[in-house]
Design a protein around this motif. Sequence first.
Motif, PDB file in Angstrom:
ATOM      1  N   VAL A 173      50.305 -41.603 -36.956  1.00 17.26           N
ATOM      2  CA  VAL A 173      50.035 -41.843 -35.612  1.00 17.26           C
ATOM      3  C   VAL A 173      48.950 -41.044 -35.016  1.00 17.26           C
ATOM      4  CG1 VAL A 173      52.545 -42.937 -35.071  1.00 17.26           C
ATOM      5  CG2 VAL A 173      51.901 -40.478 -34.663  1.00 17.26           C
ATOM      6  N   THR A 174      48.146 -41.710 -34.212  1.00 17.70           N
ATOM      7  CA  THR A 174      47.190 -40.805 -33.576  1.00 17.70           C
ATOM      8  C   THR A 174      47.481 -40.789 -32.079  1.00 17.70           C
ATOM      9  OG1 THR A 174      45.289 -41.770 -35.006  1.00 17.70           O
ATOM     10  CG2 THR A 174      44.685 -40.813 -32.822  1.00 17.70           C
ATOM     11  N   LEU A 175      47.625 -39.476 -31.504  1.00 12.95           N
ATOM     12  CA  LEU A 175      48.013 -39.035 -30.447  1.00 12.95           C
ATOM     13  C   LEU A 175      46.791 -38.621 -29.379  1.00 12.95           C
ATOM     14  CD1 LEU A 175      51.489 -37.369 -31.086  1.00 12.95           C
ATOM     15  CD2 LEU A 175      51.258 -39.683 -30.430  1.00 12.95           C
ATOM     16  N   SER A 176      46.951 -38.857 -28.261  1.00 10.94           N
ATOM     17  CA  SER A 176      45.990 -38.264 -27.305  1.00 10.94           C
ATOM     18  C   SER A 176      46.387 -36.630 -27.357  1.00 10.94           C
ATOM     19  CB  SER A 176      45.964 -38.620 -25.800  1.00 10.94           C
ATOM     20  OG  SER A 176      47.400 -38.315 -25.233  1.00 10.94           O
ATOM     21  N   GLU A 177      45.357 -36.046 -27.197  1.00 14.14           N
ATOM     22  CA  GLU A 177      45.173 -34.369 -27.140  1.00 14.14           C
ATOM     23  C   GLU A 177      46.685 -33.847 -26.035  1.00 14.14           C
ATOM     24  OE1 GLU A 177      42.875 -30.265 -26.359  1.00 14.14           O
ATOM     25  OE2 GLU A 177      41.849 -32.137 -26.992  1.00 14.14           O
TER      26      GLU A 177
ATOM     27  N   GLU B 219      50.041 -31.981 -27.605  1.00 22.43           N
ATOM     28  CA  GLU B 219      50.242 -30.867 -26.970  1.00 22.43           C
ATOM     29  C   GLU B 219      51.610 -30.662 -26.330  1.00 22.43           C
ATOM     30  OE1 GLU B 219      47.209 -29.754 -24.031  1.00 22.43           O
ATOM     31  OE2 GLU B 219      45.724 -29.401 -25.988  1.00 22.43           O
ATOM     32  N   GLU B 220      52.068 -31.824 -25.380  1.00 17.83           N
ATOM     33  CA  GLU B 220      53.350 -31.979 -24.915  1.00 17.83           C
ATOM     34  C   GLU B 220      54.461 -32.081 -25.859  1.00 17.83           C
ATOM     35  OE1 GLU B 220      55.962 -32.637 -21.462  1.00 17.83           O
ATOM     36  OE2 GLU B 220      53.924 -31.414 -22.065  1.00 17.83           O
TER      37      GLU B 220
END
Length: 75
Positions: free
Chosen positions: A7-11, A15-16
Amino acid sequence: MVGKINVTLSEEVAEELDRLSKEIGIKKSKLIEKALIFYFNHLDLKIAEERLKKLESGETYTIPAEKVYEELGLV
């Protein structure tokens, strides 16, 4: 069985995820799995509520099990 996905997550989300994983001491993959299960349960509830609304409004209907069994030749 274990399924693997990428999966690709927002930065911000990544971070969370990293922060929470460290804080509660579980692997990120386990935290993601728990979050997905929680969300899927939430979606199941929303779908059930929508189906009930349609049933109550007459937009849809049910068929008694006995009739289904009869039509399938199971009785």
